[in-house]
Design an enzyme around this catalytic site. Structure first.
Site, mmCIF file in Angstrom:
data_model
loop_
_atom_site.group_PDB
_atom_site.id
_atom_site.type_symbol
_atom_site.label_atom_id
_atom_site.label_comp_id
_atom_site.label_asym_id
_atom_site.label_seq_id
_atom_site.Cartn_x
_atom_site.Cartn_y
_atom_site.Cartn_z
ATOM 1 N N HIS A 17 0.812 -1.215 0.000
ATOM 2 C CA HIS A 17 0.000 0.000 0.000
ATOM 3 C C HIS A 17 0.851 1.273 0.000
ATOM 4 O O HIS A 17 0.429 2.302 0.539
ATOM 5 C CB HIS A 17 -0.944 0.006 1.200
ATOM 6 C CG HIS A 17 -2.314 0.529 0.869
ATOM 7 N ND1 HIS A 17 -2.514 1.755 0.258
ATOM 8 C CD2 HIS A 17 -3.544 -0.009 1.046
ATOM 9 C CE1 HIS A 17 -3.802 1.946 0.090
ATOM 10 N NE2 HIS A 17 -4.456 0.901 0.548
ATOM 11 N N ASP A 40 -7.768 -4.364 -20.503
ATOM 12 C CA ASP A 40 -7.937 -5.203 -21.694
ATOM 13 C C ASP A 40 -6.587 -5.511 -22.336
ATOM 14 O O ASP A 40 -5.947 -4.646 -22.930
ATOM 15 C CB ASP A 40 -8.855 -4.489 -22.692
ATOM 16 C CG ASP A 40 -9.139 -5.328 -23.930
ATOM 17 O OD1 ASP A 40 -8.703 -6.508 -23.970
ATOM 18 O OD2 ASP A 40 -9.793 -4.808 -24.850
#
Length: 472
Positions: free
Chosen positions: A175, A414
């Site tokens: 993080h 994608d």
């Protein structure tokens, strides 16, 4: 629960040779508090891939590794380490030219791809073999934390092939960056691969490393220093070498709220406000509506399944926490492609009897709406106080946190294999967290991910479906 897994290759991928100099990137006051969540964020992207394993390894893998290298040239800190020296020094990200790299593992799984990408309950352990491993503190001497400089890789990746059915690309990251930054990296890598190495997508929206955009106020430095000392004292006791789900008998399920469901829930909330003589909310976003509904259903399910919530008194507080993107709240707005954390932790709390009451959803939604309104109207001093999750939210048995956000648009990642069939967040394995993402198939819808024991999941499912049936 473990599925047959074959490791096909393990490699280290670096930015192209001599493309990036040795660089150190300091952490800001928006980064350091999130190190309390030292266990990595894990997200899985499932794609339809009706080809044998050798088609991937022989035909596609060389290009995947090459484009990953090109992408890391622009996101080079992800190849480095979170470097945590002993005080009085503070942590930073360190990239070493021609040495820093990202671990990339290629595996083959015999698990049922169609089963894994479903919304129905699947045991949390079924996802363990798909998650890349990030080295941790488990091999450190328990007495070494006061003098040792911890070096923690920031990113690990894995590609798992399901022969003749599917492919999973998974990411695990610390993080030191937020979800928006990690999502920016994944979308850029996917676009570079899909385009055959064209870097124009990165050149058009490159990651921004300028730490002057988020300067740590001088009066906040002592607070950060004390936070860092406290974090280091706890890290030596952590053992994250094995999956956190190894002893957990919970099931992961996805619930989808479509546009019509959300609109109907808004009407329900307005009705509850009227019936309970509560002021009506001024702005019912799909975020507050979804979170309020899920939170109430979850608390009632936990109560019905006789968890710790059952033993709470009516006046005890139930808490819900979430991370809010605050890029737009600075006097000079922080660019959307800023690399790092630009989050403030928010939480709402209400008495158990209020959340469990007939008008509980309306109460929850109004509390969420008030917290967001307060956040948007805070100055820098207020933002500083809201950055870390408060202690009671992290440790309290009655607390729930939200992971992810529908605004990230994870289904837009994608690689050229078509839209992802499913995206799962899997670093949480119990009722202390639920995840949010945009719906893959429902326009303006939201996917909610939970991991619960079977009896609690059955109770939640009944409450969730009954709520939609009655009011939708």
């Amino acid at each position: 629960m473990a599925s047959t897994l074959k490791v096909l290759e393990q490699c280290q991928v670096s930015p192209p040779k001599d493309s990036v100099p040795t660089t150190s990137l300091p952490l800001t006051f928006l980064d350091i508090p999130w190190l309390v969540l030292i266990q990595p964020v894990q997200r899985l992207y499932f794609y339809e891939f009706p080809h044998p394993s050798h088609h991937f390894t022989q035909t596609l893998l060389p290009s995947i590794k090459h484009t990953l290298s090109l992408t890391l040239q622009n996101f080079f800190p992800l190849s480095g380490n979170l470097t945590c020296p002993p005080p009085p020094s503070m942590p930073y990200i360190h990239y070493v030219a021609n040495m820093s790299s990202v671990k990339f593992t290629i595996t083959e799984s015999a698990a049922n791809f169609i089963h894994l990408i479903g919304n129905h309950p699947r045991h949390v352990q079924e996802f363990d073999h798909l998650v890349p491993h990030l080295p941790d503190f488990s091999n450190l001497d328990s007495n070494s934390s006061d003098t040792t400089t911890f070096l923690l890789p920031i990113l690990a990746l894995q590609a798992t092939i399901f022969p003749n059915s599917g492919l999973c690309i998974s990411i695990a990251y610390r993080h030191v960056v937020d979800g928006r930054t990690a999502n920016h990296f994944m979308k850029c890598w996917a676009s570079v691969y899909k385009s055959g190495g064209d870097l124009s997508c990165i050149h058009e929206s490159p990651p921004i490393y300028d730490r002057d955009l988020i300067k740590t106020p001088k009066d906040y430095e002592p607070i950060l220093f004390n936070q860092y000392i406290g974090l280091r004292s706890t890290w030596k006791n952590l053992d994250m070498a094995k999956s956190s789900s190894i002893f957990i008998d919970n099931f992961r399920t996805t619930f989808v709220l479509g546009r019509e469901n959300i609109q109907s829930l808004k009407q329900l909330i307005m009705t509850q406000c009227k019936n309970c003589n509560e002021p009506t909310p001024k702005h019912l976003s799909k975020f507050v509506v979804t979170c309020g509904f899920v939170w109430v259903c979850l608390m009632k399910a936990l109560h019905a399944s006789e968890t710790g919530v059952t033993s709470m008194k009516d006046d005890d507080l139930l808490r819900l926490g979430f991370a809010a993107d605050i890029r737009s709240l600075f006097q000079n707005p922080v660019p959307i492609t800023y690399f790092g954390n630009c989050l403030s932790a928010c939480y709402v709390a209400d008495k158990k009897r209020e959340i469990m009451a007939e008008c509980g959803i309306a109460k929850a939604v109004k509390a969420l709406e008030a917290a967001i309104f307060e956040l948007k109207n805070r100055d820098l001093e207020g933002l500083k106080r809201m950055v870390p999750f408060r202690g009671e939210l992290v440790v309290a048995e009655s607390s729930v946190a939200i992971a992810g956000s529908p605004k990230l648009g994870v289904y837009g990642t994608d690689f050229g294999w078509g839209r992802a069939k499913k995206v799962e967040v899997v670093h949480f394995v119990d009722s202390t967290v639920f995840s949010l993402a945009e719906s893959r198939d429902e326009e303006d819808g939201i996917e909610v991910g939970l991991a619960l024991p079977r009896t609690t999941m059955d109770a939640f499912t009944s409450l969730f479906e009954q709520g939609l049936k009655n009011f939708c």
